[in-house]
Design a protein around this motif. Structure first.
Motif, short mmCIF file in Angstrom:
data_model
loop_
_atom_site.label_atom_id
_atom_site.label_comp_id
_atom_site.label_asym_id
_atom_site.label_seq_id
_atom_site.Cartn_x
_atom_site.Cartn_y
_atom_site.Cartn_z
N UNK A 90 0.71 -1.18 -0.04
CA UNK A 90 0.04 0.05 -0.02
C UNK A 90 0.96 1.10 0.02
N UNK A 91 0.37 2.35 -0.49
CA UNK A 91 1.24 3.51 -0.93
C UNK A 91 1.06 4.47 0.53
N UNK A 92 2.29 5.06 0.86
CA UNK A 92 2.32 5.86 1.91
C UNK A 92 1.76 7.33 1.40
N UNK A 93 0.60 7.75 2.05
CA UNK A 93 0.11 9.05 1.74
C UNK A 93 0.42 10.26 2.64
N UNK A 94 0.71 11.25 2.29
CA UNK A 94 1.35 12.70 3.13
C UNK A 94 0.18 13.66 2.41
N UNK A 95 -0.08 14.66 3.37
CA UNK A 95 -0.41 16.20 3.12
C UNK A 95 0.68 16.89 2.32
N UNK A 96 0.50 17.56 1.40
CA UNK A 96 1.53 18.58 1.02
C UNK A 96 1.38 19.87 2.11
N UNK A 97 2.57 20.34 2.60
CA UNK A 97 2.53 21.43 3.54
C UNK A 97 2.84 22.70 2.88
N UNK A 98 2.28 23.83 3.25
CA UNK A 98 2.57 25.03 2.61
C UNK A 98 4.22 25.36 2.83
N UNK A 99 4.98 25.72 1.80
CA UNK A 99 6.33 25.98 2.13
C UNK A 99 6.57 27.40 2.85
N UNK A 100 5.57 28.23 2.86
CA UNK A 100 5.46 29.61 3.72
C UNK A 100 5.07 29.38 5.11
N UNK A 101 3.82 28.88 5.26
CA UNK A 101 3.31 28.77 6.62
C UNK A 101 3.33 27.51 7.24
N UNK A 102 3.43 26.43 6.60
CA UNK A 102 3.86 25.14 6.97
C UNK A 102 2.53 24.38 7.54
N UNK A 103 1.28 24.98 6.92
CA UNK A 103 0.13 24.15 7.19
C UNK A 103 -0.37 23.34 6.14
N UNK A 104 -1.17 22.45 6.40
CA UNK A 104 -1.84 21.39 5.16
C UNK A 104 -2.42 22.35 4.19
N UNK A 137 -4.79 21.32 0.60
CA UNK A 137 -5.90 20.59 0.26
C UNK A 137 -5.23 19.47 -0.86
N UNK A 138 -3.78 19.50 -0.96
CA UNK A 138 -3.42 18.34 -1.71
C UNK A 138 -2.70 17.16 -0.97
N UNK A 139 -3.02 15.82 -1.30
CA UNK A 139 -2.45 14.88 -0.91
C UNK A 139 -1.71 14.15 -1.90
N UNK A 140 -0.43 13.55 -1.43
CA UNK A 140 0.29 12.67 -2.57
C UNK A 140 0.77 11.50 -2.08
N UNK A 141 1.10 10.64 -3.05
CA UNK A 141 1.63 9.42 -2.68
C UNK A 141 3.28 9.50 -2.78
N UNK A 142 3.73 8.30 -2.51
CA UNK A 142 5.21 8.31 -2.75
C UNK A 142 5.76 8.47 -3.91
#
Length: 62
Positions: free
Chosen positions: A1-15, A17-22
């Motif tokens: 199964x794939x590892x999913x993570x939320x993309x964090x904003x490079x400016x404010x470091x909050x989540x 609405x985009x989720x990516x796989x490895x």
């Protein structure tokens, strides 16, 4: 199964609405942050995020 993570904003470091796989590859992706209301161009591969710096508009000399 794939590892999913939320993309964090490079400016404010909050989540965002985009989720990516490895195995997700993003090139010149416009990432919008709903918290700080900024849109940043990024490249992403294997959870490594690289912010693309756009050159500022220059006035043309005639």
């Amino acid at each position: 199964m794939f590892d999913n993570r939320w993309l964090l904003c490079p400016i404010c470091h909050n989540k965002t609405r985009v989720k990516i796989n490895g195995n997700t590859i993003l090139k010149n992706f416009p990432l919008y942050c709903p918290k700080c209301k900024n849109e940043i161009l990024i490249n992403a591969e294997k959870f490594n995020i690289e912010v693309i710096k756009e050159p500022d508009a220059q006035t043309q000399s005639v």
